[in-house]
Design a protein around this motif. Structure first.
Motif, PDB file in Angstrom:
ATOM      1  N   GLU A 182      -5.066  -4.577 -14.305  1.00  0.00           N
ATOM      2  CA  GLU A 182      -4.577  -3.321 -13.776  1.00  0.00           C
ATOM      3  C   GLU A 182      -5.466  -3.059 -12.281  1.00  0.00           C
ATOM      4  N   ARG A 183      -6.714  -3.214 -12.432  1.00  0.00           N
ATOM      5  CA  ARG A 183      -7.574  -3.057 -11.256  1.00  0.00           C
ATOM      6  C   ARG A 183      -7.318  -4.102 -10.304  1.00  0.00           C
ATOM      7  N   VAL A 184      -7.102  -5.143 -10.550  1.00  0.00           N
ATOM      8  CA  VAL A 184      -6.672  -6.106  -9.637  1.00  0.00           C
ATOM      9  C   VAL A 184      -5.414  -5.895  -8.805  1.00  0.00           C
ATOM     10  N   ILE A 185      -4.240  -5.531  -9.718  1.00  0.00           N
ATOM     11  CA  ILE A 185      -3.054  -5.387  -8.891  1.00  0.00           C
ATOM     12  C   ILE A 185      -3.090  -3.952  -8.150  1.00  0.00           C
ATOM     13  N   SER A 197      -2.973  -1.845  -2.647  1.00  0.00           N
ATOM     14  CA  SER A 197      -3.493  -1.035  -1.970  1.00  0.00           C
ATOM     15  C   SER A 197      -3.854  -1.998  -0.406  1.00  0.00           C
ATOM     16  N   LEU A 198      -4.247  -3.120  -0.660  1.00  0.00           N
ATOM     17  CA  LEU A 198      -4.667  -4.017   0.485  1.00  0.00           C
ATOM     18  C   LEU A 198      -3.244  -4.085   1.474  1.00  0.00           C
ATOM     19  N   TRP A 199      -2.233  -4.306   0.689  1.00  0.00           N
ATOM     20  CA  TRP A 199      -0.871  -4.558   1.055  1.00  0.00           C
ATOM     21  C   TRP A 199      -0.332  -3.422   1.986  1.00  0.00           C
ATOM     22  N   VAL A 200      -0.201  -2.167   1.293  1.00  0.00           N
ATOM     23  CA  VAL A 200      -0.088  -1.207   1.846  1.00  0.00           C
ATOM     24  C   VAL A 200      -0.614  -0.459   3.163  1.00  0.00           C
ATOM     25  N   SER A 201      -1.931  -0.910   3.088  1.00  0.00           N
ATOM     26  CA  SER A 201      -2.965  -0.637   4.229  1.00  0.00           C
ATOM     27  C   SER A 201      -2.948  -1.511   5.070  1.00  0.00           C
ATOM     28  N   ASN A 202      -2.043  -2.703   5.187  1.00  0.00           N
ATOM     29  CA  ASN A 202      -2.296  -3.904   6.092  1.00  0.00           C
ATOM     30  C   ASN A 202      -4.011  -4.355   6.107  1.00  0.00           C
ATOM     31  N   ASN A 203      -4.377  -4.381   4.892  1.00  0.00           N
ATOM     32  CA  ASN A 203      -5.686  -4.935   4.632  1.00  0.00           C
ATOM     33  C   ASN A 203      -6.979  -4.127   5.144  1.00  0.00           C
ATOM     34  N   LYS A 204      -6.568  -2.708   5.200  1.00  0.00           N
ATOM     35  CA  LYS A 204      -7.716  -2.041   5.496  1.00  0.00           C
ATOM     36  C   LYS A 204      -8.419  -1.215   4.351  1.00  0.00           C
ATOM     37  N   ASP A 210      -8.782  -0.833   0.080  1.00  0.00           N
ATOM     38  CA  ASP A 210      -8.426  -1.291  -1.184  1.00  0.00           C
ATOM     39  C   ASP A 210      -8.465  -0.539  -2.285  1.00  0.00           C
ATOM     40  N   ASP A 211      -8.347   0.921  -1.833  1.00  0.00           N
ATOM     41  CA  ASP A 211      -8.481   2.166  -2.784  1.00  0.00           C
ATOM     42  C   ASP A 211      -7.167   3.115  -2.866  1.00  0.00           C
ATOM     43  N   ILE A 212      -6.172   2.571  -2.310  1.00  0.00           N
ATOM     44  CA  ILE A 212      -5.106   3.593  -2.236  1.00  0.00           C
ATOM     45  C   ILE A 212      -4.235   3.868  -3.800  1.00  0.00           C
ATOM     46  N   PHE A 213      -4.225   2.620  -4.539  1.00  0.00           N
ATOM     47  CA  PHE A 213      -3.884   2.928  -5.833  1.00  0.00           C
ATOM     48  C   PHE A 213      -4.840   2.744  -6.880  1.00  0.00           C
ATOM     49  N   TRP A 214      -4.672   3.096  -8.047  1.00  0.00           N
ATOM     50  CA  TRP A 214      -5.789   3.126  -9.197  1.00  0.00           C
ATOM     51  C   TRP A 214      -4.870   3.154 -10.365  1.00  0.00           C
ATOM     52  N   ARG A 215      -5.679   2.757 -11.434  1.00  0.00           N
ATOM     53  CA  ARG A 215      -4.941   2.932 -12.916  1.00  0.00           C
ATOM     54  C   ARG A 215      -4.749   4.348 -13.203  1.00  0.00           C
ATOM     55  N   THR A 246      -1.194   5.024 -10.331  1.00  0.00           N
ATOM     56  CA  THR A 246      -1.073   6.168  -9.299  1.00  0.00           C
ATOM     57  C   THR A 246      -1.609   6.117  -8.120  1.00  0.00           C
ATOM     58  N   ASN A 247      -1.206   6.901  -7.284  1.00  0.00           N
ATOM     59  CA  ASN A 247      -1.971   6.621  -5.992  1.00  0.00           C
ATOM     60  C   ASN A 247      -3.129   7.742  -5.778  1.00  0.00           C
ATOM     61  N   ILE A 248      -4.251   7.336  -5.361  1.00  0.00           N
ATOM     62  CA  ILE A 248      -5.179   8.188  -5.266  1.00  0.00           C
ATOM     63  C   ILE A 248      -5.458   8.461  -3.576  1.00  0.00           C
ATOM     64  N   HIS A 249      -4.427   8.109  -2.818  1.00  0.00           N
ATOM     65  CA  HIS A 249      -4.645   8.408  -1.543  1.00  0.00           C
ATOM     66  C   HIS A 249      -2.982   8.542  -0.850  1.00  0.00           C
ATOM     67  N   PRO A 250      -2.811   9.248  -0.125  1.00  0.00           N
ATOM     68  CA  PRO A 250      -1.370   9.891   0.250  1.00  0.00           C
ATOM     69  C   PRO A 250      -0.890   8.673   0.794  1.00  0.00           C
ATOM     70  N   ASP A 251      -1.418   7.542   1.367  1.00  0.00           N
ATOM     71  CA  ASP A 251      -0.737   6.378   1.886  1.00  0.00           C
ATOM     72  C   ASP A 251       0.084   5.755   0.944  1.00  0.00           C
ATOM     73  N   GLY A 252       0.015   6.104  -0.547  1.00  0.00           N
ATOM     74  CA  GLY A 252       0.639   5.447  -1.437  1.00  0.00           C
ATOM     75  C   GLY A 252       1.713   6.099  -1.829  1.00  0.00           C
ATOM     76  N   ASP A 253       1.987   7.250  -1.435  1.00  0.00           N
ATOM     77  CA  ASP A 253       2.887   8.295  -1.685  1.00  0.00           C
ATOM     78  C   ASP A 253       4.447   7.518  -1.883  1.00  0.00           C
ATOM     79  N   PHE A 254       4.616   6.837  -0.703  1.00  0.00           N
ATOM     80  CA  PHE A 254       6.058   6.420  -0.384  1.00  0.00           C
ATOM     81  C   PHE A 254       6.439   5.450  -1.577  1.00  0.00           C
TER      82      PHE A 254
END
Length: 182
Positions: free
Chosen positions: A12-15, A20-27, A29-34, A60-68
């Motif tokens: 789960e942590r790896v995914i 997170s890296l995908w959604v942020s264009n590799n910027k 690694d903390d947008i999503f978490w378990r 879940t997302n812990i940053h708004p960039d993951g809302d979508f």
């Protein structure tokens, strides 16, 4: 069982980091978490009629960039020694692990009006994702993503390689998601 739980938590942590890296264009690694208790908190609260924001599924997302992404999907993640994807083709009444996971995820998605994404990893095999025909058709139509139908019942299950999903241009993906999944 402790080692299996540890393996699942690590997966789960790896995914989460990869998404997170995908959604942020590799910027980032903390947008999503378990999610808390891998979605267990959501399940328990739902049984007594309480809502729990953004806690369905394993991510879940812990940053708004993951809302979508989490506004549209529920993620369930499973890492097992043997998954046996071929169990989808069995017609006997006894369900397999993967069918049980899929059916449970479909029910959760129906309750939340979201699209299922089951991400599975079998030892020494590539990571796969399974989704509904709705999202599979969207991927094929709008993003030229090749996806396979593997099971027909009351709903088709579409399957693809997780790495291929993460190779989709995220900006194009976000725009298509905003336009609506059809």
């Amino acid at each position: 069982m402790v080692l299996g739980k540890l393996k699942g938590s690590n997966f789960e942590r790896v995914i989460c980091k990869r998404l997170s890296l995908w959604v942020s264009n590799n910027k980032r690694d903390d947008i999503f978490w378990r999610t808390h208790s891998s979605g267990g908190r959501y399940t328990i609260r739902q049984k007594i009629g309480l809502e729990t924001y953004n806690q369905a599924g394993d991510i879940t997302n812990i940053h708004p960039d993951g809302d979508f992404l989490l506004d549209k999907f529920i993620f369930e993640l499973k890492s097992y020694k043997k998954i046996n994807i071929w169990d989808f083709f069995k017609t006997e009444s006894k369900n397999s692990l993967i069918k049980d996971w899929w059916i449970k995820l479909l029910q959760e998605c129906d309750n939340n009006n979201k699209i299922p994404l089951l991400i599975v990893k079998e030892d020494y095999k590539p990571i796969l994702f399974l989704t509904s025909s709705l999202f599979g058709n969207f991927l094929e139509k709008h993003l030229n993503f090749e996806i396979k139908i593997i099971w027909k019942s009351n709903q088709n299950v579409n399957i693809g390689l997780f790495d291929d999903l993460l190779n989709i241009n995220i900006d194009l993906f976000k725009n298509k998601i905003k336009e609506g999944i059809q």
